[in-house]
Design an enzyme around this catalytic site. Structure first.
Site, PDB file in Angstrom:
ATOM      1  N   THR A  22     -32.518  46.670  19.541  1.00 40.05           N
ATOM      2  CA  THR A  22     -31.269  46.446  20.259  1.00 40.05           C
ATOM      3  C   THR A  22     -31.130  44.967  20.579  1.00 40.05           C
ATOM      4  OG1 THR A  22     -31.330  48.655  21.221  1.00 40.05           O
ATOM      5  CG2 THR A  22     -29.887  47.058  22.276  1.00 40.05           C
ATOM      6  N   LEU A  27     -33.268  42.262  22.626  1.00 47.10           N
ATOM      7  CA  LEU A  27     -33.551  42.865  23.923  1.00 47.10           C
ATOM      8  C   LEU A  27     -34.785  43.761  23.892  1.00 47.10           C
ATOM      9  CD1 LEU A  27     -29.991  43.800  25.257  1.00 47.10           C
ATOM     10  CD2 LEU A  27     -31.436  41.871  25.907  1.00 47.10           C
ATOM     11  N   LYS A  55     -27.131  47.876  18.139  1.00 45.92           N
ATOM     12  CA  LYS A  55     -28.346  48.638  17.829  1.00 45.92           C
ATOM     13  C   LYS A  55     -28.489  48.735  16.313  1.00 45.92           C
ATOM     14  CE  LYS A  55     -29.619  52.479  19.990  1.00 45.92           C
ATOM     15  NZ  LYS A  55     -29.686  53.899  20.404  1.00 45.92           N
ATOM     16  N   ASP A 107     -31.691  62.210  29.207  1.00 45.51           N
ATOM     17  CA  ASP A 107     -32.469  61.028  29.569  1.00 45.51           C
ATOM     18  C   ASP A 107     -31.874  60.357  30.806  1.00 45.51           C
ATOM     19  OD1 ASP A 107     -34.703  59.519  29.147  1.00 45.51           O
ATOM     20  OD2 ASP A 107     -33.833  58.233  27.606  1.00 45.51           O
TER      21      ASP A 107
END
Length: 389
Positions: free
Chosen positions: A146, A138, A163, A255
């Protein structure tokens, strides 16, 4: 069988010709053509690109986020192609089209016996922990890769996110342990992806997350298309419901932005993802409350105290307020101006009641001590709007 089978040899077929053939098959089955963005993703995946590289290399993909390309467009594209190939009896009923076997599936529309292209990334198709089959790459960052994977130990082989940390240093080990502790605790909430596993294999650290099917909020916030006030209030409450839980765990997300908020397909609830930048509040902080890492990937949603390395709970509230103003005005955050005190000038660009405007203003004040101190207080302020009305 695809109508172009008799025209082209699979041995000499280019990627572009294979996509034309697949497009013809899709049209034969559905009466719909592949969209240019879908074709770009197909070509990029076949050429071994990550979704981040597809975004960078294909002009048609540049206006979309990596999360939208991978989690929404690509995910649904593979589902649709799987359905088409099953209907055409090209793949078996239990098979599924994913990025790693896409070329093989496309070649099987021509004739059997075609050898699939070798994946560009050697981890593609690898089975980790005798359970997680890696299907697509990805995104890659400085710190991790990831992947989309299938859990072969469970019925229907559900998708998950894997991950892999790039570094194997003591510092990385510390960050790995910290993120694992936080994610395991936070995953108890229904709208935070669950941490499914953590392990070390072949010298790499791995985290396995629950995959959330849905659309990033980014795609709903369209420039020039402001939302109605009740819709914005409902969105902010939806986000704050999750943040109340996060803050009660002594965690600052750091975030919060529209790319990290997923509108879950099953119930349209907002899910908060990507806790890689979390910072636990603990005794190791100094008296000023500073942290070593600023965190955050979208600068428009980062308040000044976080930008200098000192995030607070109210830093997340600032980000939520910016999202609310963005929805209400139909403007990108960077288009807004500030006054002499550093506060945003936005109300003249929105249709908003004075009561809601005051709440949003307090969420995004430049001076953090004057903001709502955490998600709990911000939520109470929004709930009071409903009571008063």
């Amino acid at each position: 069988m695809c109508s172009c089978t008799s025209k082209l040899s699979h041995e000499t077929m280019t990627v572009e010709e294979a996509i034309i053939c697949l497009d013809d098959l899709v049209y034969e089955q559905t009466q719909k053509r592949l969209k240019p963005l879908q074709k770009a993703i197909i070509q990029g995946v076949i050429e071994g690109l990550t979704y981040k590289e597809i975004k960078e290399n294909y002009p048609i993909a540049r206006n979309y986020t990596v999360g939208y390309l991978g989690r929404y467009v690509g995910y649904n594209l593979w589902k649709d192609i799987t359905k088409v190939l099953k209907q055409a009896e090209i793949i078996e009923p239990e098979e599924r089209v994913v990025g790693a076997n896409l070329w093989d599936c496309m070649m099987r529309t021509l004739q059997q016996g075609t050898q699939p292209r070798k994946p560009a990334d050697p981890i593609l198709e690898k089975l980790l922990r005798m359970r997680y089959r890696i299907r697509e790459h990805l995104v890659s960052t400085d710190y991790s890769d990831t992947y989309l994977a299938e859990d072969e130990n469970l019925p229907d082989r559900p998708l998950c996110l894997v991950k892999r940390l790039k570094s194997q240093s003591d510092r990385t080990s510390h960050l790995f342990d910290r993120e694992t502790r936080v994610l395991y605790r936070l995953g108890q909430h229904d709208r935070i992806p669950e941490l499914l596993a953590r392990f070390e294999e072949d010298g790499y650290f791995y985290l396995v997350y629950q995959f959330v099917e849905g659309q990033p909020l980014y795609q709903e916030l369209i420039e020039g298309q402001p939302w109605e006030e009740p819709q914005v209030i409902a969105l902010l409450k939806d986000i704050l419901e999750v943040l109340v839980f996060v803050h009660k765990q002594d965690v600052i997300h750091r975030d919060v932005h529209p790319q990290n908020l997923i509108r879950r397909a099953s119930d349209s609830k907002i899910v908060l993802i990507d806790f890689g930048a979390v910072k636990e509040i603990n005794a190791s902080q100094n008296s000023s409350g500073q942290t070593r890492s600023r965190g955050g990937t979208q600068q428009d949603y980062i308040p000044p105290e976080q930008a200098i390395g000192s995030p607070k709970f109210c830093s997340d509230i600032y980000a939520v307020g910016i999202i609310g103003i963005q929805a209400l005005t139909g403007m990108r955050p960077k288009q807004l101006r500030v006054d002499n005190l550093g506060n945003l000038i936005w109300q003249k660009n929105a249709t908003v009641t004075p009561e809601f405007a005051r709440v949003l203003d307090q969420m995004v004040l430049y001076a953090f001590p004057q903001r709502y101190p955490s998600a709990t207080e911000a939520m109470l302020a929004l709930q009071q709007l409903t009571v008063d009305s």
